[in-house]
Enzyme design. Sequence first.
Site, mmCIF file in Angstrom:
data_model
loop_
_atom_site.group_PDB
_atom_site.id
_atom_site.type_symbol
_atom_site.label_atom_id
_atom_site.label_comp_id
_atom_site.label_asym_id
_atom_site.label_seq_id
_atom_site.Cartn_x
_atom_site.Cartn_y
_atom_site.Cartn_z
ATOM 1 N N HIS A 18 33.073 40.191 17.366
ATOM 2 C CA HIS A 18 33.576 41.330 16.915
ATOM 3 C C HIS A 18 32.931 41.722 15.501
ATOM 4 O O HIS A 18 32.611 42.775 14.825
ATOM 5 C CB HIS A 18 34.995 41.824 17.014
ATOM 6 C CG HIS A 18 35.719 41.899 18.408
ATOM 7 N ND1 HIS A 18 36.658 41.162 18.707
ATOM 8 C CD2 HIS A 18 35.111 42.290 19.633
ATOM 9 C CE1 HIS A 18 37.051 41.358 19.988
ATOM 10 N NE2 HIS A 18 36.274 42.038 20.586
ATOM 11 N N ARG A 91 26.816 41.123 24.994
ATOM 12 C CA ARG A 91 26.552 39.844 25.326
ATOM 13 C C ARG A 91 25.774 39.530 26.175
ATOM 14 O O ARG A 91 24.495 39.848 26.168
ATOM 15 C CB ARG A 91 28.128 39.048 25.436
ATOM 16 C CG ARG A 91 28.900 39.059 24.146
ATOM 17 C CD ARG A 91 30.364 39.071 24.536
ATOM 18 N NE ARG A 91 30.920 40.041 25.292
ATOM 19 C CZ ARG A 91 32.143 40.290 25.590
ATOM 20 N NH1 ARG A 91 33.046 39.499 25.074
ATOM 21 N NH2 ARG A 91 32.455 41.483 26.400
ATOM 22 N N SER A 129 37.492 37.903 23.786
ATOM 23 C CA SER A 129 39.094 37.651 23.363
ATOM 24 C C SER A 129 39.755 36.805 24.592
ATOM 25 O O SER A 129 40.694 36.218 24.203
ATOM 26 C CB SER A 129 39.475 39.259 23.307
ATOM 27 O OG SER A 129 38.958 39.912 22.153
HETATM 28 P P1 ADP Z 1 36.499 41.339 24.254
HETATM 29 O O1 ADP Z 1 35.251 41.770 25.281
HETATM 30 O O2 ADP Z 1 36.187 40.296 23.334
HETATM 31 O O3 ADP Z 1 37.606 41.403 24.982
HETATM 32 P P2 ADP Z 1 36.716 44.118 23.472
HETATM 33 O O4 ADP Z 1 37.344 44.635 24.942
HETATM 34 O O5 ADP Z 1 37.688 44.359 22.576
HETATM 35 O O6 ADP Z 1 36.417 42.573 23.310
HETATM 36 O O7 ADP Z 1 35.352 44.607 22.979
HETATM 37 C C1 ADP Z 1 35.020 45.502 22.167
HETATM 38 C C2 ADP Z 1 33.449 45.615 21.878
HETATM 39 O O8 ADP Z 1 33.073 44.285 21.420
HETATM 40 C C3 ADP Z 1 32.775 45.664 23.053
HETATM 41 O O9 ADP Z 1 31.437 46.532 22.941
HETATM 42 C C4 ADP Z 1 32.102 44.176 23.546
HETATM 43 O O10 ADP Z 1 31.003 44.076 23.968
HETATM 44 C C5 ADP Z 1 32.107 43.860 22.063
HETATM 45 N N1 ADP Z 1 32.137 42.047 21.928
HETATM 46 C C6 ADP Z 1 33.042 41.526 22.479
HETATM 47 N N2 ADP Z 1 32.749 40.148 22.020
HETATM 48 C C7 ADP Z 1 31.688 40.320 21.567
HETATM 49 C C8 ADP Z 1 30.392 39.141 20.918
HETATM 50 N N3 ADP Z 1 31.009 37.839 21.337
HETATM 51 N N4 ADP Z 1 29.530 39.558 20.626
HETATM 52 C C9 ADP Z 1 29.054 40.937 20.508
HETATM 53 N N5 ADP Z 1 29.755 42.013 20.893
HETATM 54 C C10 ADP Z 1 31.160 41.395 21.522
#
Ligand code: ADP
Length: 168
Positions: A18, A91, A129
């Site tokens: 993030h 990702r 996450s």
């Molecule tokens: P997660 O998928 O880690 O639970 P969120 O639902 O909070 O995270 O996702 C928020 C944004 O962050 C989304 O657009 C998701 O694709 C992006 N995101 C999450 N992990 C990564 C990562 N490792 N690299 C790039 N973007 C990410």
Amino acid sequence: MALKAVFPGTFDPIHYGHIDIVKRGCALFDEVVVAVYNRPLKNLLFSRHERMQLVQEACLTIDNVIIKSYDGLTVDFCDSVDAKIILRGLRVFSDFEHEFRMALANRRLAHGIDTVSLITSEKHTFLSSSTVREIATLGGDVSSMVPDFVLEALEKKLAQDYAKSEDV
Ligand code: ADP
């Protein structure tokens, strides 16, 4: 006109994947609003307040970022902060279909709002996450995935949860 982007997510908890997107977004746009979604349709480990605090700490050294939380539709939140861009991270391939659908749905809901997706940095490809939560719950080392203060918050939270489960 200043270019403002909203980076919405659950951030449960925020991790290096993030943070990388926030930093790269901040280099592209005049302002990035990290929007912590209050009530996702998934079980949360951290409360809204805790997730906001961790995001705030992670963004302390970045100038053009603000942190807010929101309920309801992301496009309505974008309207409320006068942003026309939704920033997302991409990702592995499985993200693509989901992000593609969300971007099209958001375009249908609000014609003036576009989604900009940044491809993850290679080293964060498999970071999410839920992976962080799962590894931490099983006692694994997540220090390469999250900053120290998130690590501490995870340890504290999991110790509390463990104590609660012992009471049952
Ligand atoms: P997660 O998928 O880690 O639970 P969120 O639902 O909070 O995270 O996702 C928020 C944004 O962050 C989304 O657009 C998701 O694709 C992006 N995101 C999450 N992990 C990564 C990562 N490792 N690299 C790039 N973007 C990410």
